[in-house]
Design an enzyme around this catalytic site. Structure first.
Site, PDB file in Angstrom:
ATOM      1  N   GLU A   1      23.809  44.286  28.677  1.00 23.26           N
ATOM      2  CA  GLU A   1      24.145  43.034  29.397  1.00 23.26           C
ATOM      3  C   GLU A   1      22.616  42.401  29.573  1.00 23.26           C
ATOM      4  O   GLU A   1      21.713  43.135  29.500  1.00 23.26           O
ATOM      5  CB  GLU A   1      24.901  43.244  30.950  1.00 23.26           C
ATOM      6  CG  GLU A   1      23.509  43.668  31.924  1.00 23.26           C
ATOM      7  CD  GLU A   1      22.828  45.028  31.689  1.00 23.26           C
ATOM      8  OE1 GLU A   1      23.546  45.922  30.892  1.00 23.26           O
ATOM      9  OE2 GLU A   1      21.764  45.183  31.828  1.00 23.26           O
TER      10      GLU A   1
ATOM     11  N   SER B   1       5.651  41.241  35.880  1.00 23.43           N
ATOM     12  CA  SER B   1       6.596  41.906  35.091  1.00 23.43           C
ATOM     13  C   SER B   1       7.035  41.310  33.808  1.00 23.43           C
ATOM     14  O   SER B   1       7.286  41.862  32.932  1.00 23.43           O
ATOM     15  CB  SER B   1       7.826  42.406  35.716  1.00 23.43           C
ATOM     16  OG  SER B   1       8.404  41.219  36.400  1.00 23.43           O
TER      17      SER B   1
ATOM     18  N   LYS C   1      10.723  45.062  30.378  1.00 28.50           N
ATOM     19  CA  LYS C   1      12.200  45.583  29.760  1.00 28.50           C
ATOM     20  C   LYS C   1      11.976  46.439  28.595  1.00 28.50           C
ATOM     21  O   LYS C   1      12.931  47.171  28.405  1.00 28.50           O
ATOM     22  CB  LYS C   1      13.057  44.238  29.521  1.00 28.50           C
ATOM     23  CG  LYS C   1      13.449  43.504  30.681  1.00 28.50           C
ATOM     24  CD  LYS C   1      14.349  44.458  31.834  1.00 28.50           C
ATOM     25  CE  LYS C   1      14.933  43.472  33.061  1.00 28.50           C
ATOM     26  NZ  LYS C   1      15.618  44.401  34.024  1.00 28.50           N
TER      27      LYS C   1
END
Lengths: 407, 271
Positions: A118, A391, A96
């Site tokens: 969010e 990830s 991210k």
């Protein structure tokens, strides 16, 4: 009808991949989206922008991330060589940050000092809070009450980083509801606020922009696997919620037709609507997704007979979402990528197997790709290679898994 | 000429400001909605907006979000809303605008919606998250069935897009008074008046102003510079407050009458 091979995956100027994508938003948001599109295309062609981003990704976030040859997992599978793309070792613990850093630089270029985002699992929230601390920006994170319960550690991390975490009580109190609240905030504060959306979702330009910031995963992986094995991998596999880690890995390989691209959705704990988040599966009659519009984009959406969006379920907050990014919908319909699903139980198994065999605790999201990867590797010859996108790391999930194991 | 066009011509001729109340279909139940449509028409509504509930109403504030949730708990669908309009239209002639989000309409189907809306007596459709750039071929299908596609304009809308939007719109232009979601506000901003002037400079379509209009004073303020005022959350809040009361319909009617004088009086007063 025979499908033509897809060797390119670019949207038109309004953000459409075929019929998917586009901009389905309240009128007030068109102007800020147009301004963002303009600034992003300027930045996209500005080598100074990319140089600064690369430098930060390197010095601050820890890129390039390793491509690790997981020999014990490989032996366990008994087939193709399994490689793990280690996005879990990045600063803040997941891919991210690649996108959060890119968009924070854009927000700075646009002179916006108030950042909203969010978050589902909390990884995007933590990444956003982190870049806001780094650049001295005000940060407000919207998070569903249910996700705050599941991911309490990440809530605490965001607050430590100086972010304001706003609890969302609407709907099922998960990611979708957090996005609704962030959109409402943006509508009311368009003039000074930058919406730092965390996945390859939402209205144009977000799906394109987030992909461009996540492509670094696939670019590095391509170079690393070629250098390690001298050839392209047979398979890339990644979990898909909104789909940013998957599209980031897949995209640099789109024109490599020999490489199978496999996305793994959250199969949850059942096949009927409300028990999973597998948008491409089970067939429309028994609770799969159909083409629709949610939160700014046209894609495959889990919905009922009246077009209402039901609650979804996944053990991992980051995959617990009713829509999939529009580029995945396009790759699915064109046949270029395949989408399978893994259940909550398979994800937990992948979580344990990866921890025990490789000493790596993956995020529950990433864990969805582990067991399918083992199955697929088993069917391939030993000289083939398969790349799994790890990830994110699983520290945030340890408590949840411990609770499940004692039940 | 559409009935909405007729309504605005009549307003103009009589020098009267238009009143457009909003309620959500199925809040608190469909039978009450039908009675409310009739009551609001009697109470002086020139047009009525009927919200079709959606699970993810991103353009709405808390009051209308809760109304949508109540309606969805009752299982209310777009088809139910159309039936409700058809029944009410046996008693009233006020134009009805369906107000919703795109996904339930997309699921219903474009031809089916245009057909059934027309049959039910729906005069226009406004889709909050459908901008003109994405609205083809929906707009054309609606126009072919003599249902007006209504579009929103916002203070953030550029002059270039104002031209584009007003060219695609029919009936009237719905001007959002300020950046934000639906919901009552204490004060009107100057944004609304500036926006209405900008619309008038590129289009002859009548302009209604909504979002945050909640009192009689604000309605009169809107009438000073626009053709009609939309009152949504303030009315829906009354429906919510009175939902357990036997005389809900009458009392919501009284509230509407407290916002605007009867049509005949408004006409005589010239406002």
């Amino acid at each position: 009808m025979q499908k033509l091979p897809i060797t390119r995956s670019e949207p038109d100027e309004h953000g459409h991949w075929g019929k998917f994508g586009g901009r389905y938003v309240p009128e007030t948001l068109v102007a800020p989206l147009e301004a963002l599109t303009k600034e992003f295309s300027r930045a996209r062609n500005d080598s100074d922008f990319w140089r600064e981003l690369s430098q930060l990704l390197c010095d601050y976030c820890g890129r390039p991330t390793p491509l690790f040859h997981a020999q014990r997992l490989t032996a366990h599978a008994g087939g193709a060589q399994i490689y793990l793309k280690r996005e879990d070792v990045l600063h803040t613990g997941a891919h991210k940050i690649n996108n959060a850093m890119g968009q924070a630089l854009l927000a700075r270029r646009m002179g916006k000092r108030r950042i909203i985002a969010e978050t589902g699992a909390g990884q995007h929230g933590v990444a956003t809070a982190t870049v806001c601390a780094l650049f001295g920006m005000r940060c407000i994170i919207y998070m569903g009450a249910e996700d705050m319960r599941r991911q309490a550690l990440n809530v605490f991390r965001m607050r430590l980083l100086g972010a304001e975490v706003v609890t969302v009580h609407a709907g099922a109190r998960t990611l979708k509801d957090a996005i609704n609240e962030a959109l409402r905030d943006w509508v009311a504060h368009v003039h000074d606020t930058y919406y730092l959306l965390g996945s390859a979702l939402g209205p144009h330009p977000y799906p394109l922009m987030v992909r461009e910031f996540q492509r670094v995963i696939g670019r590095e992986a391509r170079e690393q696997i070629l250098s390690a094995t001298g050839k392209l991998p047979r398979v890339l596999i990644a979990c898909v919620g909104g789909g940013s880690n998957a599209i980031g890995l897949f995209h640099p390989f789109i024109s490599d037709e020999s490489v199978r691209l496999i996305g793994v959705e959250a199969g949850g704990h059942g096949k009927s609507l409300g028990q999973h988040a597998a948008r491409f599966h089970n067939g429309a009659a028994s609770g799969g997704g159909r083409v629709g519009v949610l939160q700014g984009t046209m894609s495959y959406i889990l919905q009922d007979e009246s077009g209402q969006i039901p609650t979804t379920h996944s053990i991992s907050a980051g995959l617990d979402y009713a829509a999939i990014g529009p580029e995945h919908a396009f790759l699915h319909d064109s046949g270029r990528a395949e989408y399978i699903y893994a259940s909550d139980a398979e994800a937990l198994e992948g979580f344990s197997v990866c921890a025990e065999l490789e000493g790596i605790i993956p995020a529950l999201e990433s864990s969805h790709a582990i067991m399918p990867a083992i199955r697929i590797a088993h069917e391939l010859p030993r000289h083939a290679a398969i790349v799994v996108n790890l990830s994110g790391r699983g520290d945030k999930d340890v408590q949840l898994v411990a609770e499940l194991q004692t039940q | 000429m559409s009935r909405i066009r007729d309504t605005f011509v009549e307003l103009k001729c009589s020098g009267r400001g238009g009143f457009i109340p909003f309620i959500t279909a199925g809040d608190p139940d469909l039978a009450t909605t039908e009675l409310l449509l009739v009551e609001l028409a009697t109470a002086g509504a020139d047009i009525i907006e009927l919200g079709v509930p959606f699970s993810d109403p991103v353009a709405d504030g808390e009051v209308i979000q809760r109304a949508s949730e109540r309606a969805l708990r009752n299982g209310v669908t777009l088809g139910d809303a159309l039936t409700c309009v058809a029944r009410a239209k046996q008693h009233i002639h006020v134009p009805i605008v369906l107000f919703s989000y795109f996904n339930p309409l997309l699921k219903f189907g474009e031809d089916r919606l245009a057909n059934e809306a027309k049959q039910a007596g729906v005069d226009a459709v406004l889709v909050t998250d459908l901008i003109p750039e994405e609205a083809q071929p929906w707009t054309e299908t609606l126009i072919q069935h003599e249902v007006d596609p209504i579009f929103l304009v916002a203070p953030t809308t550029s002059d270039k897009r104002l031209v584009h939007i007003t060219q695609q719109a029919r009936g009237f232009i719905y001007a959002i008074s300020r950046a934000g979601v639906t919901g009552a506000r204490d004060e009107m901003t100057h944004d609304a008046e500036t926006l209405v002037k900008r619309v008038r400079s590129v289009s002859d379509l009548p302009v209604a102003v909504g979002f945050g209009v909640s009192s009689a004073e604000q309605v009169r303020e809107v009438w000073r510079f626009a053709d009609a005022a939309v009152v949504g959350s303030a009315i829906v809040r009354e429906v919510e407050r009175l939902s357990a009361e036997a005389d809900l319909v009458n009392r919501v009617g009284q509230f509407a009458r407290s916002l605007v004088a009867p049509k005949s009086v408004r006409q005589a007063a010239g406002n």
